[in-house]
Enzyme design. Structure first.
Site, PDB file in Angstrom:
ATOM      1  N   GLU A  74       0.828  -1.199   0.000  1.00  0.00           N
ATOM      2  CA  GLU A  74       0.000   0.000   0.000  1.00  0.00           C
ATOM      3  C   GLU A  74       0.867   1.254   0.000  1.00  0.00           C
ATOM      4  O   GLU A  74       1.752   1.399   0.843  1.00  0.00           O
ATOM      5  CB  GLU A  74      -0.878   0.043   1.245  1.00  0.00           C
ATOM      6  CG  GLU A  74      -1.722  -1.186   1.489  1.00  0.00           C
ATOM      7  CD  GLU A  74      -2.489  -1.110   2.796  1.00  0.00           C
ATOM      8  OE1 GLU A  74      -3.715  -1.070   2.754  1.00  0.00           O
ATOM      9  OE2 GLU A  74      -1.840  -1.072   3.864  1.00  0.00           O
ATOM     10  N   CYS A  75       0.628   2.153  -0.920  1.00  0.00           N
ATOM     11  CA  CYS A  75       1.230   3.479  -0.971  1.00  0.00           C
ATOM     12  C   CYS A  75       2.757   3.420  -0.847  1.00  0.00           C
ATOM     13  O   CYS A  75       3.447   3.149  -1.815  1.00  0.00           O
ATOM     14  CB  CYS A  75       0.618   4.385   0.089  1.00  0.00           C
ATOM     15  SG  CYS A  75       0.807   6.148  -0.287  1.00  0.00           S
ATOM     16  N   GLY A  76       3.319   3.648   0.333  1.00  0.00           N
ATOM     17  CA  GLY A  76       4.764   3.572   0.479  1.00  0.00           C
ATOM     18  C   GLY A  76       5.298   2.204   0.097  1.00  0.00           C
ATOM     19  O   GLY A  76       6.373   2.091  -0.498  1.00  0.00           O
ATOM     20  N   ILE A  80       5.362   2.110  -3.665  1.00  0.00           N
ATOM     21  CA  ILE A  80       6.542   2.827  -4.149  1.00  0.00           C
ATOM     22  C   ILE A  80       7.764   1.923  -4.080  1.00  0.00           C
ATOM     23  O   ILE A  80       8.550   1.819  -5.033  1.00  0.00           O
ATOM     24  CB  ILE A  80       6.772   4.110  -3.327  1.00  0.00           C
ATOM     25  CG1 ILE A  80       5.648   5.123  -3.600  1.00  0.00           C
ATOM     26  CG2 ILE A  80       8.135   4.724  -3.628  1.00  0.00           C
ATOM     27  CD1 ILE A  80       5.705   6.360  -2.717  1.00  0.00           C
ATOM     28  N   SER A 116      -0.732  -0.923  -4.810  1.00  0.00           N
ATOM     29  CA  SER A 116      -1.347   0.309  -5.288  1.00  0.00           C
ATOM     30  C   SER A 116      -1.089   1.430  -4.287  1.00  0.00           C
ATOM     31  O   SER A 116      -0.524   1.221  -3.212  1.00  0.00           O
ATOM     32  CB  SER A 116      -2.857   0.129  -5.477  1.00  0.00           C
ATOM     33  OG  SER A 116      -3.517   0.145  -4.227  1.00  0.00           O
TER      34      SER A 116
END
Length: 251
Positions: free
Chosen positions: A130-132, A135, A226
């Site tokens: 998720e998110c971080g 990335i 994502s």
């Protein structure tokens, strides 16, 4: 944006003083409707399934309910630090949100971790990011005029911007076959970065008013990565399916 451990105890004392002085707490309580707590019985999983959760200064945002629901579904939760620890043996890996951009130079040195994670993924291990965490799974993180190599499990180039790129509640419809199932989930999105030449694959996202929103990520058989922070409380079946599919790797 500050984490709880980054604020001083004095701040909370000051907020409590202001609340006592300016809020009529007794009246507020009487105005609140009575809420009945839903009953929930943990699933009787007999065999433990290990879910390795990335948790350190770079990956520190998790909904506690997500971890609780994974445990109630039969998972053994173990924690590790992508900044310094070797990748633990597990059937599933959970990379939450956080600040990988603040530790990009340190994370870029973890080529041993990158190789181990790719190897586990190729052998069927599940990855939820998720998110971080999303990335982190990409090829490169671009900060101003410098690029840092990251895991490379995904081919994207992430650009950190100086402006808020997305903020709001999200409803997610999962369309591709995946370990959560073809279900809907709710969560939120909050990010300052964007993905160069990236598009969502295997899911659709909508805001609180039901309007479709553009974001980035991929849903596949053993991967959900994502910018979205999902809350399993919106559909506990997701946690159960996640643990069930991870447990199949023990067979």
């Amino acid at each position: 944006l500050f984490l709880a451990e980054e604020t001083s105890p004095e701040l909370y004392e000051r907020l409590a003083t202001l609340a006592r002085e300016y809020l009529d707490l007794e009246t507020l309580v009487t105005l609140c409707p009575e809420i009945k707590r839903p009953s929930f019985s943990p699933l009787p999983f007999s065999a433990k399934t290990r879910v390795a959760v990335a948790r350190d200064r770079a990956f520190c945002f998790y909904y506690q309910e997500n971890l609780d629901l994974l445990r109630e579904a039969g998972a053994e939760i173990i924690y590790f630090s992508p900044l310094k620890d070797p990748l633990p043996e597990a059937q599933a890996y959970y990379f939450g949100g956080g600040y990988p951009e603040l530790f990009a130079a340190e994370l870029a040195k973890r080529k041993d971790l990158f190789r181990a994670l790719k190897d586990r993924f190729e052998k069927g291990a599940l990855i939820f990011a998720e998110c971080g965490g999303f990335i982190f799974l990409n090829q490169t993180l671009r900060l101003e005029d410098k690029s840092y190599p990251l895991c490379g499990l995904l081919p994207g180039e992430v650009h950190l911007t100086g402006r808020l790129q997305a903020l709001g509640y999200r409803k997610v419809l999962l369309k591709a076959p995946n370990f959560f199932g073809k279900i809907s989930l709710k969560g939120h999105e909050f990010r300052y970065s964007t993905l160069k030449n990236g598009t969502p694959s295997g899911f659709e996202a909508f805001d609180a008013s039901g309007q479709k929103v553009a974001t980035f990520g991929i849903v596949a058989k053993n991967l959900f990565a994502s910018y979205l922070h999902l809350h399993f409380g919106s559909n506990p079946q997701a946690a159960r399916n996640f643990v069930l599919h991870a447990g199949e790797l023990n067979d």
